[in-house]
Design an enzyme around this catalytic site. Sequence first.
Site, mmCIF file in Angstrom:
data_model
loop_
_atom_site.group_PDB
_atom_site.id
_atom_site.type_symbol
_atom_site.label_atom_id
_atom_site.label_comp_id
_atom_site.label_asym_id
_atom_site.label_seq_id
_atom_site.Cartn_x
_atom_site.Cartn_y
_atom_site.Cartn_z
ATOM 1 C CG ASP A 170 29.115 36.108 33.800
ATOM 2 O OD1 ASP A 170 28.650 36.604 34.842
ATOM 3 O OD2 ASP A 170 30.213 36.445 33.302
ATOM 4 C CG HIS A 172 29.637 40.173 38.627
ATOM 5 N ND1 HIS A 172 29.396 39.644 37.389
ATOM 6 C CD2 HIS A 172 28.686 39.668 39.454
ATOM 7 C CE1 HIS A 172 28.331 38.855 37.466
ATOM 8 N NE2 HIS A 172 27.884 38.847 38.709
ATOM 9 C CB SER A 191 40.461 39.992 36.964
ATOM 10 O OG SER A 191 39.942 38.827 36.357
ATOM 11 C CB ILE A 195 38.291 35.241 38.318
ATOM 12 C CG1 ILE A 195 38.309 35.834 39.740
ATOM 13 C CG2 ILE A 195 39.659 35.405 37.645
ATOM 14 C CD1 ILE A 195 39.205 35.117 40.727
HETATM 15 O O1 G3H Z 1 31.427 40.151 32.662
HETATM 16 C C1 G3H Z 1 31.813 39.840 31.544
HETATM 17 C C2 G3H Z 1 32.660 38.666 31.303
HETATM 18 O O2 G3H Z 1 34.000 38.952 31.537
HETATM 19 C C3 G3H Z 1 32.391 38.084 29.952
HETATM 20 O O3 G3H Z 1 32.951 38.770 28.900
HETATM 21 O O4 G3H Z 1 31.225 38.854 27.054
HETATM 22 O O5 G3H Z 1 33.630 39.088 26.547
HETATM 23 O O6 G3H Z 1 32.694 36.883 27.244
HETATM 24 P P1 G3H Z 1 32.608 38.370 27.362
HETATM 25 P P1 13P Z 2 36.857 40.345 35.491
HETATM 26 O O1 13P Z 2 36.790 41.111 34.202
HETATM 27 O O2 13P Z 2 37.395 41.187 36.597
HETATM 28 O O3 13P Z 2 37.562 39.069 35.357
HETATM 29 O O4 13P Z 2 35.331 40.008 35.910
HETATM 30 C C1 13P Z 2 34.653 38.941 35.319
HETATM 31 C C2 13P Z 2 33.196 38.940 35.636
HETATM 32 O O5 13P Z 2 32.702 39.638 36.498
HETATM 33 C C3 13P Z 2 32.359 38.026 34.879
HETATM 34 O O6 13P Z 2 31.023 38.171 35.187
HETATM 35 ZN ZN ZN Z 3 30.480 40.199 35.678
#
Ligand code: G3H
Ligand code: 13P
Ligand code: ZN
Length: 332
Positions: free
Chosen positions: A93, A232, A235, A276
Amino acid sequence: MTSYKELGLVNTRDMFAKAIKGGYAIGAYNFNNMEQMQAIVQACVETKSPVIMQVSRGARDYANINLLRNMARGVVEYAHELGCDIPIALHLDHGDSFETCKACIDNGFSSVMIDGSSLPYEENIAVTKKVVDYAHQFDVTVEGELGVLAGIEDEVSAAASHYTQPAEVIDFVSRTGVDSLAISVGTSHGAFKFTPEQCTRNAEGILVPPELRFDILAEIEKKLPGFPIVLHGSSSVPQQYVKIINQYGGKLVDSIGIPEEQLAKAAKSAVCKINIDSDGRLAMTATIRKILAEKPAEFDPRKYLGPAREELKKMYMHKNIDVLGCAGHALD
Ligand code: G3H
Ligand code: 13P
Ligand code: ZN
């Protein structure tokens, strides 16, 4: 070099082709630890859904790439043991560079995102094409991004969103060779997507955020018929979790997400991957806060992580069945 094929994983090509034909989207759920991983697999096996398990850069730093690779192998065996060989993709991701994407491809990921959306257009094309050229040698699929989402993703944050310009999508997709395209049509990352001022109150007094830009999505679909689109920041920030968190000492003020009806509508279009992450964090935190507050003498992590995992599983099942429509499509 470990190929994802040795781990029993699949890339996203077939999944997306089927999702577009079937009018549903596949859940792309982030995980950082074993309980999240178990909840995702249990929910997807129980609902017979294909799944994309995704790992952010933050998750890689948190969990270690070798452990993640072996967890992915475990996930495939675990699904089998639970009784259904659902298609499972392991996806990077928000890959921030060619090197990060290459490291993941070399370590068993079946799909990567190269996120050049904050770069100037030509630089985004150059780095995305470089990743595609490398990834396709190993049959790994690549997601690119055009347009900027507001909110925080890994350490990159943007104050305002810039919608994807439909005029650019054909050029971007044909020059890079990407397999799917993440677009910006009003979603954003994190649990604080809209301020109350940006919302209106419905008849029940619930704050409703502005509609996603379905007009832009439709224009993009028209330019790229049958091409997989990714959302993306999807949520919904379930208010029951926000309430529990705040009831038990949390301080989440003005957490507003994307209404599930809008995501369900998007899932019927060319949108075939919906990301999500935040909702899972909220479900776990709400459960853990409640248990620790109600049973202050409890100190066995299994006594709060176990119920948190159950709640997570329930939430993913609901997403698959009621929002994304991918339930029952694992063996299409
Ligand atoms: O788009 C971002 C995702 O929600 C990942 O977040 O870098 O805190 O794991 P994180
Ligand atoms: P949310 O923060 O809306 O869950 O999005 C997650 C996301 O896009 C991860 O790449
Ligand atoms: Zn994202």
